[in-house]
Design a protein around this motif. Structure first.
Motif, PDB file in Angstrom:
ATOM      1  N   MET A  79      29.363 -75.739 -21.627  1.00 37.00           N
ATOM      2  CA  MET A  79      30.719 -76.189 -21.983  1.00 37.00           C
ATOM      3  C   MET A  79      31.315 -77.079 -20.896  1.00 37.00           C
ATOM      4  N   MET A  80      31.097 -76.737 -19.635  1.00 36.24           N
ATOM      5  CA  MET A  80      31.606 -77.561 -18.535  1.00 36.24           C
ATOM      6  C   MET A  80      30.954 -78.938 -18.543  1.00 36.24           C
ATOM      7  N   ALA A  81      29.651 -78.993 -18.782  1.00 33.07           N
ATOM      8  CA  ALA A  81      28.948 -80.274 -18.823  1.00 33.07           C
ATOM      9  C   ALA A  81      29.453 -81.142 -19.970  1.00 33.07           C
ATOM     10  N   VAL A  82      29.685 -80.534 -21.128  1.00 32.45           N
ATOM     11  CA  VAL A  82      30.201 -81.270 -22.285  1.00 32.45           C
ATOM     12  C   VAL A  82      31.601 -81.798 -21.992  1.00 32.45           C
ATOM     13  N   MET A  83      32.457 -80.963 -21.401  1.00 31.52           N
ATOM     14  CA  MET A  83      33.822 -81.385 -21.070  1.00 31.52           C
ATOM     15  C   MET A  83      33.836 -82.525 -20.059  1.00 31.52           C
ATOM     16  N   GLU A  84      32.865 -82.552 -19.161  1.00 28.15           N
ATOM     17  CA  GLU A  84      32.770 -83.610 -18.153  1.00 28.15           C
ATOM     18  C   GLU A  84      32.095 -84.870 -18.688  1.00 28.15           C
ATOM     19  N   GLY A  85      31.598 -84.820 -19.920  1.00 29.92           N
ATOM     20  CA  GLY A  85      30.961 -85.988 -20.516  1.00 29.92           C
ATOM     21  C   GLY A  85      29.537 -86.222 -20.050  1.00 29.92           C
ATOM     22  N   ALA A  86      28.868 -85.187 -19.593  1.00 27.67           N
ATOM     23  CA  ALA A  86      27.482 -85.332 -19.130  1.00 27.67           C
ATOM     24  C   ALA A  86      26.599 -85.823 -20.280  1.00 27.67           C
ATOM     25  N   GLU A  87      25.690 -86.714 -19.975  1.00 28.66           N
ATOM     26  CA  GLU A  87      24.791 -87.259 -20.987  1.00 28.66           C
ATOM     27  C   GLU A  87      23.593 -86.336 -21.148  1.00 28.66           C
ATOM     28  N   LEU A  88      23.881 -85.158 -21.679  1.00 29.31           N
ATOM     29  CA  LEU A  88      22.873 -84.130 -21.887  1.00 29.31           C
ATOM     30  C   LEU A  88      22.987 -83.582 -23.295  1.00 29.31           C
ATOM     31  N   ASP A  89      21.876 -83.124 -23.813  1.00 32.83           N
ATOM     32  CA  ASP A  89      21.852 -82.366 -25.058  1.00 32.83           C
ATOM     33  C   ASP A  89      21.453 -80.949 -24.694  1.00 32.83           C
ATOM     34  N   PHE A  90      21.921 -79.993 -25.471  1.00 33.51           N
ATOM     35  CA  PHE A  90      21.625 -78.593 -25.217  1.00 33.51           C
ATOM     36  C   PHE A  90      21.058 -77.954 -26.468  1.00 33.51           C
ATOM     37  N   GLU A  91      19.990 -77.215 -26.297  1.00 34.97           N
ATOM     38  CA  GLU A  91      19.352 -76.514 -27.402  1.00 34.97           C
ATOM     39  C   GLU A  91      19.446 -75.013 -27.140  1.00 34.97           C
ATOM     40  N   SER A  92      20.117 -74.296 -28.031  1.00 42.09           N
ATOM     41  CA  SER A  92      20.228 -72.849 -27.876  1.00 42.09           C
ATOM     42  C   SER A  92      18.875 -72.206 -28.138  1.00 42.09           C
ATOM     43  N   ILE A  93      18.502 -71.286 -27.255  1.00 41.65           N
ATOM     44  CA  ILE A  93      17.286 -70.503 -27.498  1.00 41.65           C
ATOM     45  C   ILE A  93      17.672 -69.091 -27.943  1.00 41.65           C
ATOM     46  N   GLY A  94      18.964 -68.900 -28.227  1.00 46.64           N
ATOM     47  CA  GLY A  94      19.446 -67.599 -28.662  1.00 46.64           C
ATOM     48  C   GLY A  94      19.788 -66.720 -27.475  1.00 46.64           C
ATOM     49  N   ASN A  95      19.912 -65.451 -27.735  1.00 44.18           N
ATOM     50  CA  ASN A  95      20.271 -64.493 -26.695  1.00 44.18           C
ATOM     51  C   ASN A  95      19.029 -63.980 -25.981  1.00 44.18           C
ATOM     52  N   ILE A  96      19.160 -63.836 -24.669  1.00 38.04           N
ATOM     53  CA  ILE A  96      18.096 -63.214 -23.887  1.00 38.04           C
ATOM     54  C   ILE A  96      18.670 -61.961 -23.242  1.00 38.04           C
ATOM     55  N   ASN A  97      17.843 -60.969 -23.068  1.00 40.29           N
ATOM     56  CA  ASN A  97      18.274 -59.717 -22.461  1.00 40.29           C
ATOM     57  C   ASN A  97      18.243 -59.867 -20.944  1.00 40.29           C
ATOM     58  N   VAL A  98      19.422 -59.844 -20.339  1.00 43.35           N
ATOM     59  CA  VAL A  98      19.547 -60.036 -18.899  1.00 43.35           C
ATOM     60  C   VAL A  98      19.803 -58.684 -18.240  1.00 43.35           C
ATOM     61  N   LYS A  99      18.978 -58.359 -17.265  1.00 48.10           N
ATOM     62  CA  LYS A  99      19.086 -57.084 -16.549  1.00 48.10           C
ATOM     63  C   LYS A  99      20.509 -56.883 -16.032  1.00 48.10           C
ATOM     64  N   ASN A 100      21.079 -55.741 -16.305  1.00 48.87           N
ATOM     65  CA  ASN A 100      22.423 -55.337 -15.887  1.00 48.87           C
ATOM     66  C   ASN A 100      23.548 -56.135 -16.540  1.00 48.87           C
ATOM     67  N   MET A 101      23.242 -57.015 -17.487  1.00 51.34           N
ATOM     68  CA  MET A 101      24.284 -57.807 -18.146  1.00 51.34           C
ATOM     69  C   MET A 101      24.186 -57.748 -19.664  1.00 51.34           C
ATOM     70  N   GLY A 102      23.071 -57.311 -20.199  1.00 53.06           N
ATOM     71  CA  GLY A 102      22.902 -57.256 -21.646  1.00 53.06           C
ATOM     72  C   GLY A 102      22.431 -58.581 -22.222  1.00 53.06           C
ATOM     73  N   MET A 103      22.808 -58.825 -23.468  1.00 49.62           N
ATOM     74  CA  MET A 103      22.377 -60.025 -24.175  1.00 49.62           C
ATOM     75  C   MET A 103      23.292 -61.207 -23.820  1.00 49.62           C
ATOM     76  N   VAL A 104      22.686 -62.323 -23.410  1.00 52.00           N
ATOM     77  CA  VAL A 104      23.432 -63.511 -23.002  1.00 52.00           C
ATOM     78  C   VAL A 104      22.781 -64.724 -23.661  1.00 52.00           C
ATOM     79  N   GLU A 105      23.610 -65.601 -24.261  1.00 49.03           N
ATOM     80  CA  GLU A 105      23.063 -66.799 -24.900  1.00 49.03           C
ATOM     81  C   GLU A 105      22.631 -67.797 -23.830  1.00 49.03           C
ATOM     82  N   ALA A 106      21.495 -68.414 -24.046  1.00 47.76           N
ATOM     83  CA  ALA A 106      20.938 -69.375 -23.097  1.00 47.76           C
ATOM     84  C   ALA A 106      20.654 -70.692 -23.804  1.00 47.76           C
TER      85      ALA A 106
END
Length: 120
Positions: free
Chosen positions: A74-101
């Protein structure tokens, strides 16, 4: 992150084993704190949940990719970065649970095509 991947990919590495060098990157945005740890060999380091999540993304990334959090995307998009992002869905992060990457990629076309209008 993407520049680092390109530098590693384009570098000729000298090794007896002829092993192919691969790199992966994890990026997150957020608060952290820093400090010097150690007396005999002091080391400066960063700490906090944001740093831990970036490390977990690096561990989950495939070689040759940059994996980032939704907050960083979201920060990169707001700054106008010339990037595309592809969601790989949620990953299980130790001590944090499911996080979208997201995989960060170079944009095929520039996001703002106002350069021609600005130079008329």
């Amino acid at each position: 992150g993407l520049e680092c991947l390109e530098a590693v990919k384009n570098k000729m590495w000298h090794s007896d084993s002829n092993a192919k060098v691969q790199m992966r990157v994890g990026i997150n945005s957020g608060g952290c704190f820093s400090g010097v740890v150690g007396f005999m060999q002091p080391q400066y380091d960063l700490y906090g949940a944001a740093v831990n999540l970036a490390a977990r993304f690096e561990q989950a990334a495939q070689p040759g990719t940059v994996l980032c959090s939704d907050q960083t995307r979201m920060m990169a998009v707001m700054e106008g970065a010339e990037l595309d992002f592809e969601s790989i869905g949620n990953i299980n992060v130790k001590n944090m649970g499911m996080v979208e990457a997201f995989i960060a990629k170079r944009a095929i076309a520039p996001k703002n095509n106002n350069t021609a209008q600005n130079h008329v």
